[in-house]
Design a protein around this motif. Structure first.
Motif, PDB file in Angstrom:
ATOM      1  N   LEU A 185     -52.969 -45.697  47.996  1.00 31.92           N
ATOM      2  CA  LEU A 185     -51.631 -45.862  48.561  1.00 31.92           C
ATOM      3  C   LEU A 185     -51.068 -44.464  48.805  1.00 31.92           C
ATOM      4  CD1 LEU A 185     -49.662 -48.303  49.099  1.00 31.92           C
ATOM      5  CD2 LEU A 185     -48.603 -47.724  46.909  1.00 31.92           C
ATOM      6  N   TYR A 186     -50.419 -44.277  49.946  1.00 29.49           N
ATOM      7  CA  TYR A 186     -49.941 -42.946  50.318  1.00 29.49           C
ATOM      8  C   TYR A 186     -48.464 -43.047  50.704  1.00 29.49           C
ATOM      9  CZ  TYR A 186     -50.255 -38.207  52.211  1.00 29.49           C
ATOM     10  OH  TYR A 186     -50.094 -36.862  52.428  1.00 29.49           O
ATOM     11  N   LEU A 187     -47.604 -42.251  50.032  1.00 28.07           N
ATOM     12  CA  LEU A 187     -46.169 -42.322  50.242  1.00 28.07           C
ATOM     13  C   LEU A 187     -45.576 -40.932  50.448  1.00 28.07           C
ATOM     14  CD1 LEU A 187     -46.914 -44.042  47.334  1.00 28.07           C
ATOM     15  CD2 LEU A 187     -44.808 -45.160  48.021  1.00 28.07           C
ATOM     16  N   GLU A 227     -41.979 -34.925  48.829  1.00 33.44           N
ATOM     17  CA  GLU A 227     -43.310 -34.869  48.224  1.00 33.44           C
ATOM     18  C   GLU A 227     -44.154 -36.030  48.740  1.00 33.44           C
ATOM     19  OE1 GLU A 227     -43.445 -35.778  43.968  1.00 33.44           O
ATOM     20  OE2 GLU A 227     -41.318 -36.270  44.069  1.00 33.44           O
ATOM     21  N   GLU A 228     -45.422 -35.761  48.885  1.00 28.65           N
ATOM     22  CA  GLU A 228     -46.378 -36.776  49.326  1.00 28.65           C
ATOM     23  C   GLU A 228     -47.212 -37.194  48.119  1.00 28.65           C
ATOM     24  OE1 GLU A 228     -48.531 -35.215  52.615  1.00 28.65           O
ATOM     25  OE2 GLU A 228     -46.773 -35.137  53.933  1.00 28.65           O
ATOM     26  N   ILE A 229     -47.209 -38.476  47.848  1.00 26.95           N
ATOM     27  CA  ILE A 229     -47.837 -39.015  46.643  1.00 26.95           C
ATOM     28  C   ILE A 229     -48.990 -39.922  47.037  1.00 26.95           C
ATOM     29  CG2 ILE A 229     -47.485 -40.455  44.601  1.00 26.95           C
ATOM     30  CD1 ILE A 229     -44.591 -39.550  44.554  1.00 26.95           C
ATOM     31  N   LYS A 230     -50.122 -39.687  46.424  1.00 23.34           N
ATOM     32  CA  LYS A 230     -51.296 -40.532  46.643  1.00 23.34           C
ATOM     33  C   LYS A 230     -51.631 -41.245  45.336  1.00 23.34           C
ATOM     34  CE  LYS A 230     -55.485 -39.121  46.393  1.00 23.34           C
ATOM     35  NZ  LYS A 230     -56.791 -38.449  46.523  1.00 23.34           N
ATOM     36  N   ILE A 231     -51.700 -42.568  45.382  1.00 28.02           N
ATOM     37  CA  ILE A 231     -52.019 -43.360  44.200  1.00 28.02           C
ATOM     38  C   ILE A 231     -53.255 -44.198  44.511  1.00 28.02           C
ATOM     39  CG2 ILE A 231     -51.197 -45.037  42.524  1.00 28.02           C
ATOM     40  CD1 ILE A 231     -48.353 -44.375  43.337  1.00 28.02           C
ATOM     41  N   PRO A 232     -54.401 -43.895  43.916  1.00 23.32           N
ATOM     42  CA  PRO A 232     -55.594 -44.724  44.138  1.00 23.32           C
ATOM     43  C   PRO A 232     -55.380 -46.143  43.617  1.00 23.32           C
ATOM     44  CG  PRO A 232     -56.181 -42.600  43.172  1.00 23.32           C
ATOM     45  CD  PRO A 232     -54.694 -42.719  43.072  1.00 23.32           C
ATOM     46  N   PHE A 233     -55.895 -47.108  44.316  1.00 21.30           N
ATOM     47  CA  PHE A 233     -55.779 -48.491  43.870  1.00 21.30           C
ATOM     48  C   PHE A 233     -56.518 -48.724  42.554  1.00 21.30           C
ATOM     49  CE2 PHE A 233     -55.166 -49.265  48.544  1.00 21.30           C
ATOM     50  CZ  PHE A 233     -53.831 -49.632  48.432  1.00 21.30           C
ATOM     51  N   LYS A 268     -34.555 -46.966  31.020  1.00 23.42           N
ATOM     52  CA  LYS A 268     -33.627 -47.070  29.880  1.00 23.42           C
ATOM     53  C   LYS A 268     -32.669 -45.886  29.775  1.00 23.42           C
ATOM     54  CE  LYS A 268     -36.937 -49.769  27.153  1.00 23.42           C
ATOM     55  NZ  LYS A 268     -37.655 -49.891  25.855  1.00 23.42           N
ATOM     56  N   VAL A 269     -32.385 -45.258  30.909  1.00 19.49           N
ATOM     57  CA  VAL A 269     -31.428 -44.150  30.950  1.00 19.49           C
ATOM     58  C   VAL A 269     -30.259 -44.562  31.832  1.00 19.49           C
ATOM     59  CG1 VAL A 269     -31.044 -41.735  31.558  1.00 19.49           C
ATOM     60  CG2 VAL A 269     -33.260 -42.455  30.627  1.00 19.49           C
ATOM     61  N   ASP A 270     -29.087 -44.702  31.241  1.00 16.56           N
ATOM     62  CA  ASP A 270     -27.902 -45.084  32.016  1.00 16.56           C
ATOM     63  C   ASP A 270     -27.505 -43.958  32.963  1.00 16.56           C
ATOM     64  OD1 ASP A 270     -27.947 -47.366  30.573  1.00 16.56           O
ATOM     65  OD2 ASP A 270     -26.161 -46.944  29.356  1.00 16.56           O
ATOM     66  N   GLY A 271     -27.043 -44.354  34.140  1.00 16.79           N
ATOM     67  CA  GLY A 271     -26.561 -43.356  35.079  1.00 16.79           C
ATOM     68  C   GLY A 271     -27.042 -43.593  36.483  1.00 16.79           C
ATOM     69  N   PRO A 272     -26.620 -42.741  37.423  1.00 16.83           N
ATOM     70  CA  PRO A 272     -26.985 -42.919  38.836  1.00 16.83           C
ATOM     71  C   PRO A 272     -28.442 -42.549  39.098  1.00 16.83           C
ATOM     72  CG  PRO A 272     -25.708 -40.914  38.562  1.00 16.83           C
ATOM     73  CD  PRO A 272     -25.700 -41.603  37.228  1.00 16.83           C
ATOM     74  N   PHE A 273     -28.980 -43.109  40.166  1.00 15.50           N
ATOM     75  CA  PHE A 273     -30.346 -42.804  40.607  1.00 15.50           C
ATOM     76  C   PHE A 273     -30.385 -42.880  42.121  1.00 15.50           C
ATOM     77  CE2 PHE A 273     -30.203 -47.401  40.200  1.00 15.50           C
ATOM     78  CZ  PHE A 273     -30.803 -47.832  41.375  1.00 15.50           C
ATOM     79  N   GLN A 274     -31.385 -42.247  42.705  1.00  8.10           N
ATOM     80  CA  GLN A 274     -31.599 -42.388  44.137  1.00  8.10           C
ATOM     81  C   GLN A 274     -33.047 -42.048  44.466  1.00  8.10           C
ATOM     82  OE1 GLN A 274     -28.919 -39.624  46.175  1.00  8.10           O
ATOM     83  NE2 GLN A 274     -30.658 -38.291  46.589  1.00  8.10           N
ATOM     84  N   LEU A 275     -33.544 -42.710  45.499  1.00 10.68           N
ATOM     85  CA  LEU A 275     -34.904 -42.499  45.968  1.00 10.68           C
ATOM     86  C   LEU A 275     -34.915 -42.647  47.481  1.00 10.68           C
ATOM     87  CD1 LEU A 275     -37.993 -42.173  45.314  1.00 10.68           C
ATOM     88  CD2 LEU A 275     -38.093 -44.683  45.339  1.00 10.68           C
ATOM     89  N   GLU A 276     -35.401 -41.614  48.163  1.00 10.72           N
ATOM     90  CA  GLU A 276     -35.565 -41.671  49.619  1.00 10.72           C
ATOM     91  C   GLU A 276     -37.039 -41.907  49.934  1.00 10.72           C
ATOM     92  OE1 GLU A 276     -32.970 -38.852  52.079  1.00 10.72           O
ATOM     93  OE2 GLU A 276     -33.058 -37.852  50.127  1.00 10.72           O
ATOM     94  N   ILE A 277     -37.296 -42.820  50.853  1.00  3.23           N
ATOM     95  CA  ILE A 277     -38.664 -43.153  51.242  1.00  3.23           C
ATOM     96  C   ILE A 277     -38.794 -42.968  52.745  1.00  3.23           C
ATOM     97  CG2 ILE A 277     -40.481 -44.887  51.173  1.00  3.23           C
ATOM     98  CD1 ILE A 277     -38.950 -46.287  48.956  1.00  3.23           C
TER      99      ILE A 277
END
Length: 300
Positions: A185-187, A227-233, A268-277
């Motif tokens: 998988l490539y993201l 960042e480009e992330i590669k995750i082998p199946f 399990k960490v309270d607070g804001p988060f964000q993720l751009e894809i």
């Protein structure tokens, strides 16, 4: 329309709870404002006494429009099948090394995904999804709250997720992704340093497997850079209802298994988060030869 109402009334009068559900599945595309069925009911909540089909608003015009749309989809599927797998010539399909499955450039791309959080079980986490700057990515953001609902039964809370809608063929037939030509998988993402769980959903053969997922971790480093992330199946492991299973096996990548993919945050960490894809794709990495990263056991 009269015949349809008679069928539904007959199913209700006969007391067959399964009959009107079957009819709803058959007539689903022809109903407007119909609710999705969910088996979850919050502890202490009153069960729904009104049959679900009574909430449906029948629309003859919508029925004809839906029929026309489904026939066009069937025509396109037939043409693609005659050309080759996924509408590509066989030679091109077999030599494909990379493939973009999801990208985010318009609101239509966002509509292919759904978001959820622990609000469904009485929690207080919030999650939102919108297009990023210059319409070049999806921005998933919100606030994580691990406060447990005071219902006397729920023990854990604090999660948000994003999941792609399963693909459907003409006349709402189930379709599956065929990723057998790829091994990773490539993201391309940009996060805030918080860890995420990548989930692969498969269609179960048995009812007790409906909660099975294949998971692996995605660690974002934060900062202003993509960042480009590669995750082998081969790295994905099997879990069910949040518990890693003792019996492990690789993800089945053929076209009769994978239904969709998703992301979950629950560190399990309270607070804001964000993720751009930016995009989610597939890669055939010739240098990766590992078949499965975990031990397997022979059943006695």
């Amino acid at each position: 329309m009269t015949l349809t109402m008679k069928l539904l009334n007959g199913a209700s009068l006969c007391g067959g709870c399964c009959r009107h559900k079957v009819l709803l599945q058959l007539l689903g595309p022809l109903l407007s404002h119909s609710k999705l069925y969910s088996s979850y009911r919050r502890p202490g909540a009153e069960p729904e006494k009104k049959p679900s089909w009574q909430n449906a608003d029948f629309s003859l015009k919508k029925g004809f429009d839906t029929l026309k749309t489904q026939l066009n989809l069937l025509k396109q599927e037939t043409q693609d099948h005659l050309i080759g797998p996924e509408g590509q010539p066989l030679s091109q399909y077999m030599l494909e090394q990379t493939k973009v499955v999801w990208q985010f450039r318009s609101q239509e791309d966002l509509n292919k995904w759904v978001i959820s959080s622990d609000i469904e079980i009485g929690g207080k986490s919030e999650v939102y999804l919108k297009l990023g700057r210059n319409n070049q990515a999806a921005l998933l953001y919100g606030t994580l709250n691990t406060e447990v609902p005071r219902d006397g039964e729920t023990k854990y809370s604090g999660y948000c997720s994003m999941r792609a809608k399963p693909p459907l063929g003409s006349f709402r037939r189930k379709k599956y992704y065929d990723w057998s030509n790829f091994n990773s998988l490539y993201l391309r993402v940009r996060g805030d340093g918080r860890p995420w769980m990548v989930n692969i959903y498969t269609d179960p053969y048995f009812s007790h497997q409906k909660d099975d997922l294949y998971n692996y971790f995605m660690f974002t480093r934060g900062g202003p850079y993509w960042e480009e992330i590669k995750i082998p199946f081969s790295k994905f492991f099997l879990s069910s209802r949040g518990r890693v299973q003792d019996s492990q096996h690789p993800v089945w990548l053929d076209k009769a298994s994978i239904s969709t993919l998703g992301f979950t945050i629950g560190d399990k960490v309270d607070g804001p988060f964000q993720l751009e894809i930016d995009f989610i794709g597939l890669l055939n990495d010739r240098a990766h030869t590992e078949e499965f990263a975990y031990e397997t056991y022979d059943k006695n």
